[in-house]
Design an enzyme around this catalytic site. Structure first.
Site, PDB file in Angstrom:
ATOM      1  N   GLU A 171       0.804  -1.231   0.000  1.00 10.34           N
ATOM      2  CA  GLU A 171       0.000   0.000   0.000  1.00 10.34           C
ATOM      3  C   GLU A 171       0.834   1.277   0.000  1.00 10.34           C
ATOM      4  OE1 GLU A 171      -2.847  -0.454   3.190  1.00 10.34           O
ATOM      5  OE2 GLU A 171      -3.432  -2.434   2.484  1.00 10.34           O
ATOM      6  N   GLU A 289      -6.177 -10.500  -0.887  1.00  7.14           N
ATOM      7  CA  GLU A 289      -6.988 -10.160   0.304  1.00  7.14           C
ATOM      8  C   GLU A 289      -8.461 -10.007  -0.062  1.00  7.14           C
ATOM      9  OE1 GLU A 289      -5.441  -6.774   2.454  1.00  7.14           O
ATOM     10  OE2 GLU A 289      -3.366  -7.364   2.127  1.00  7.14           O
TER      11      GLU A 289
END
Ligand code: G3I
Length: 393
Positions: A171, A289
């Site tokens: 991220e 995810e």
């Protein structure tokens, strides 16, 4: 006469099977009913690993045996939901807490599962000694860089040989709703070390564990937008392209796949296009995810089927789109769910206003939902041996 027709059909199936790479089904028999097979068994037919994030508290809870049982029976890959993050591994400077992560590795070994390592570098869940040290000036920039190198080296070496894929950097890219809206590197590491920390992190990880596949992992990478300055997928595409061209040891891109039924989302062709773009750079891909959350309106919470059913159907469709795209990209190595039961999901603790939930494959009582069957049918009907040779009737 009937026998002859069957033989002819069978011969045609063999011929077609040779060219189309499908396993022929012998006349008069049908493939074993796959509906009772686990996700991992069905994934294996495509050489695709089916994973889940694991909540160690739930895995260890003797009062919740079903959780452990399903992690074991349905999945061929596991990811630590929290226990491999820096705050968990080194809560006090210089003192490592390997216990919970080692327990997961051992569980995976016993059950013949792969492990996705999550995560070496991220701006969240950092230990307070580190963030406070930087904030109060007792940790300098030079020392911070050394600490990051030490962290990556120690952690990758500790788990050396036991991790299939590492999320090396997580991220790092901003979102269009951040300011400025043009995508940029965000967060603690970029702020303190500048953009080069990403290439450094991959090099340090490779040096510590040469056999692990090294991934860049992020959310909102499911599809390209307009390829303008606010297109996150395009930004990450260019970033990893640049890393590859500079000889940085990056092996893959992880698309997290956190979706919500309130959004427009994508079709499987758009998602495949993004995966193909990444694999076109010589990188592996993975969904890392996946979950699909929904707003828990008063009606949903009150059990109103008019409100619940459309959400379960939209959720199922979104899961399915990601799975179909992964199956269609031959470099998509694994498909990991971010938890598999609404009993243990980060979603309701994170999205509280309005409340969101219903994000996983099984409900809170471990009953499989529509999405579970959709994923199964995608795995079954996406290729041999359940797809018969095609032809006119
Ligand atoms: O460990 C403490 C516990 O001692 C305390 O009693 C409890 C009370 O709230 O909190 C516990 O810590 C929580 C931790 O999860 C473990 O359960 C944190 O508050 C909570 O913030 C933390 O949330 C995790 C989140 O990352 C933090 O950023 C979620 O479980 C985890 O699913 C989530 O995972 C991230 C991926 O790593 C990266 N991609 C996005 C994904 C979803 O946010």
């Amino acid at each position: 006469m009937r026998l002859r027709r069957l033989l002819l059909v069978s011969a045609a199936a063999v011929a077609l099977g040779g060219t189309l790479n499908v396993v022929p089904v012998s006349a008069g028999s049908s493939p074993p009913d796959p509906s009772n097979q686990s996700l991992k068994a069905l994934g294996q037919r495509h050489n695709l690993y089916i994973g889940t994030a694991v909540d160690m508290a739930a895995l260890d809870d003797p009062a919740d045996p079903k959780y452990r049982e399903l992690v074991k029976s349905e999945f061929s890959s596991v990811t630590a939901e929290n226990v491999m993050k820096w705050e968990s591994l080194e809560p006090t400077r210089g003192t490592y807490n390997w216990g919970p992560a080692d327990k997961l590795i051992e569980f995976a070994r016993k059950n013949n599962q792969k492990v996705r390592g999550h995560v070496l570098v991220w701006q969240n869940q950092l230990p307070t000694w580190l963030t406070e040290g930087v904030a109060n000036g007792t940790i300098s920039t030079t020392e911070l860089r050394d600490l990051l190198k030490k962290h990556i080296t120690n952690v990758a070496k500790h788990f050396k040989g036991k991790i299939w894929q590492w999320d090396v950097v997580n991220e790092a890219a901003s979102d269009p709703w951040d300011s400025p809206s043009s995508i940029h590197l965000k967060g603690f590491w970029a702020q303190h070390l500048g953009p080069n920390y990403i290439a450094d992190a991959f090099r340090w990880a490779r040096a510590a564990d040469p056999s692990a596949l090294l991934f860049y992992n992020d959310y909102n990478l499911e599809a390209f937008g307009d390829k303008g300055p606010s297109d996150k997928t395009y930004y990450v595409y260019n970033m990893v392209k640049q890393l590859k061209q500079s000889g940085v040891p990056i092996d893959g891109v992880g698309s997290q796949g956190h979706l919500g039924t309130q959004y427009g989302n994508y079709n499987a062709f758009q998602v495949k296009e993004a995966l193909d773009a990444f694999s076109g750079l010589g990188l592996s891909t993975a969904f890392t995810e996946v979950d699909v959350r929904s707003q828990m309106t008063a009606g949903v919470q009150g059990g109103d089927s008019n409100e619940i059913n459309p959400r379960l159907q939209a959720s199922s469709d979104n899961f399915s789109v990601l799975m179909q795209a992964c199956l269609a990209n031959r470099h998509c190595l694994s498909f990991t769910f971010w938890g598999f039961t609404d009993k243990h999901s980060w979603v309701p603790t994170w999205f509280t206003d309005p409340l969101e939930g219903l994000a996983t494959l099984y409900d809170e009582s471990y009953q499989p939902k529509r999405a579970y069957y959709a994923i199964k049918s995608d795995l079954i009907f996406a290729g041999p041996p359940y797809v018969l040779p095609r032809g006119k009737k």
